[in-house]
Write a protein that holds these residues in place. Sequence first.
Motif, PDB file in Angstrom:
ATOM      1  N   SER A 183      48.507  41.964  37.830  1.00 32.55           N
ATOM      2  CA  SER A 183      49.121  41.644  36.924  1.00 32.55           C
ATOM      3  C   SER A 183      48.475  40.276  36.231  1.00 32.55           C
ATOM      4  CB  SER A 183      50.827  41.387  36.689  1.00 32.55           C
ATOM      5  OG  SER A 183      51.099  40.322  37.570  1.00 32.55           O
ATOM      6  N   PHE A 184      47.626  39.623  37.028  1.00 31.79           N
ATOM      7  CA  PHE A 184      46.937  38.285  36.086  1.00 31.79           C
ATOM      8  C   PHE A 184      45.548  38.383  36.819  1.00 31.79           C
ATOM      9  CE2 PHE A 184      48.804  36.629  39.927  1.00 31.79           C
ATOM     10  CZ  PHE A 184      48.027  35.589  40.427  1.00 31.79           C
ATOM     11  N   SER A 185      44.516  37.453  36.308  1.00 31.68           N
ATOM     12  CA  SER A 185      43.293  37.287  36.836  1.00 31.68           C
ATOM     13  C   SER A 185      43.106  35.563  36.709  1.00 31.68           C
ATOM     14  CB  SER A 185      42.308  38.096  36.148  1.00 31.68           C
ATOM     15  OG  SER A 185      42.468  39.205  36.385  1.00 31.68           O
ATOM     16  N   LYS A 186      42.250  35.199  37.506  1.00 34.07           N
ATOM     17  CA  LYS A 186      41.641  33.793  37.490  1.00 34.07           C
ATOM     18  C   LYS A 186      40.353  33.804  36.828  1.00 34.07           C
ATOM     19  CE  LYS A 186      44.576  31.739  40.953  1.00 34.07           C
ATOM     20  NZ  LYS A 186      44.407  31.103  42.201  1.00 34.07           N
ATOM     21  N   ALA A 187      40.130  32.995  35.950  1.00 27.79           N
ATOM     22  CA  ALA A 187      38.517  32.833  35.484  1.00 27.79           C
ATOM     23  C   ALA A 187      38.031  31.506  35.946  1.00 27.79           C
ATOM     24  CB  ALA A 187      38.552  32.919  34.191  1.00 27.79           C
ATOM     25  N   GLY A 236      33.896  38.924  38.651  1.00 30.57           N
ATOM     26  CA  GLY A 236      32.332  39.048  38.104  1.00 30.57           C
ATOM     27  C   GLY A 236      32.088  39.484  36.777  1.00 30.57           C
ATOM     28  N   ASP A 237      33.282  39.695  36.025  1.00 32.44           N
ATOM     29  CA  ASP A 237      33.223  40.058  34.360  1.00 32.44           C
ATOM     30  C   ASP A 237      33.020  38.760  33.831  1.00 32.44           C
ATOM     31  OD1 ASP A 237      33.554  42.700  34.713  1.00 32.44           O
ATOM     32  OD2 ASP A 237      35.439  42.616  34.062  1.00 32.44           O
ATOM     33  N   ALA A 255      33.825  32.617  30.284  1.00 35.92           N
ATOM     34  CA  ALA A 255      34.271  32.069  31.477  1.00 35.92           C
ATOM     35  C   ALA A 255      33.891  33.392  32.443  1.00 35.92           C
ATOM     36  CB  ALA A 255      35.555  32.020  31.552  1.00 35.92           C
ATOM     37  N   GLU A 256      33.918  33.180  33.759  1.00 32.71           N
ATOM     38  CA  GLU A 256      33.704  34.137  34.751  1.00 32.71           C
ATOM     39  C   GLU A 256      34.904  34.573  35.568  1.00 32.71           C
ATOM     40  OE1 GLU A 256      30.537  35.701  38.317  1.00 32.71           O
ATOM     41  OE2 GLU A 256      30.664  33.474  37.777  1.00 32.71           O
ATOM     42  N   LYS A 265      23.972  37.468  31.533  1.00 32.41           N
ATOM     43  CA  LYS A 265      23.553  39.136  31.286  1.00 32.41           C
ATOM     44  C   LYS A 265      24.903  39.726  31.329  1.00 32.41           C
ATOM     45  CE  LYS A 265      18.726  39.041  32.503  1.00 32.41           C
ATOM     46  NZ  LYS A 265      17.583  39.841  33.130  1.00 32.41           N
ATOM     47  N   PRO A 266      25.241  40.751  30.470  1.00 31.59           N
ATOM     48  CA  PRO A 266      26.370  41.545  30.558  1.00 31.59           C
ATOM     49  C   PRO A 266      26.294  42.199  31.943  1.00 31.59           C
ATOM     50  CG  PRO A 266      25.337  41.930  28.319  1.00 31.59           C
ATOM     51  CD  PRO A 266      24.321  41.060  29.292  1.00 31.59           C
TER      52      PRO A 266
END
Length: 310
Positions: free
Chosen positions: A270-274, A231-232, A262-263, A307-308
């Motif tokens: 060790s990694f993320s998807k956006a 969600g970041d 991107a979200e 929004k942040p």
Amino acid sequence: MEGVVSLRNYFILGLSAASISLPALAQGQGQPIVAVAQIDDNAGSGQAKTLTQMMLTAIAASQKFRVIERNQLDVLAQEQNRGRSGQTTTRNGGATGGFQGADYLIYGTITTLSASKKSDFGASLGMALVSGENARPQNCYSGEVTLSLDIRITDASSGQIRYVKRIDEKKKAGTICGEGVPQVNATELFRSAADRVAAGLVTTVYPIKVANAQPDGTLMVNYGEGTLKVGDYVTVFRAGEAVIDPDTGKAIGSSEERLGIAEITDVQSSFSKAKSLIGFATPAQTRDIVRISTTDDLNAYPKSKLKPRR
């Protein structure tokens, strides 16, 4: 009734007392060394040592740094004294000291650990309706605990401040009616704050970057748990020409182009998807820099209504 109240009188803070065992130096001898130089406890929480351990655990988990604990320096000094006296052999050539071997030093202050308590009118009314006319009315209360830290991370070789941040963490307590007191487990507050300190250090020294960009706009980035959350919103930048200090001739940064926002949709260890949301007239590519989106980043795309979330 509303306002700041005594933690001792109104809240039970469940802080983990379990010790966390960390080696003085983690594996990976080519990595920078981090030490916690000093954590002051102006709030009188008694949790400076716990916070220190949590920060070092979070930093070590990034696998980008080695860590050394301040309370291990006494042991180190004793071993050095034995080596100089000839009681034991040493591999350090007679070198002494501890913090001079650290590349980055963390200084912090626990400035606030406070609780607020306020009446919960809805819960009180609900209790009255359930209890009936002849029941003794009971007031219901909810509450919130706030932890605030001031953090400064310096480059040990130059004394330059690399990261400075005020961190505020809050946790709500459940509603309780009658004579009881709301309860809060504050361990989560301290651990979340420690994670943010670690993320600040790690991403300052090693910026988050795109590891893989797919044609459908899916991005793989090289940070995961402890740094990013599902969600970041993150903003992707492309580094431009190096900026050179005209006096020293040293590179002091580079110009950047904001590509888009991107979200984060998936976070692994060790990694993320956006997924790309807005912008990206120029597609993202490997090694582009990724940062948590600021208000200024979001305002650059006024029609997005984002929004942040931090």
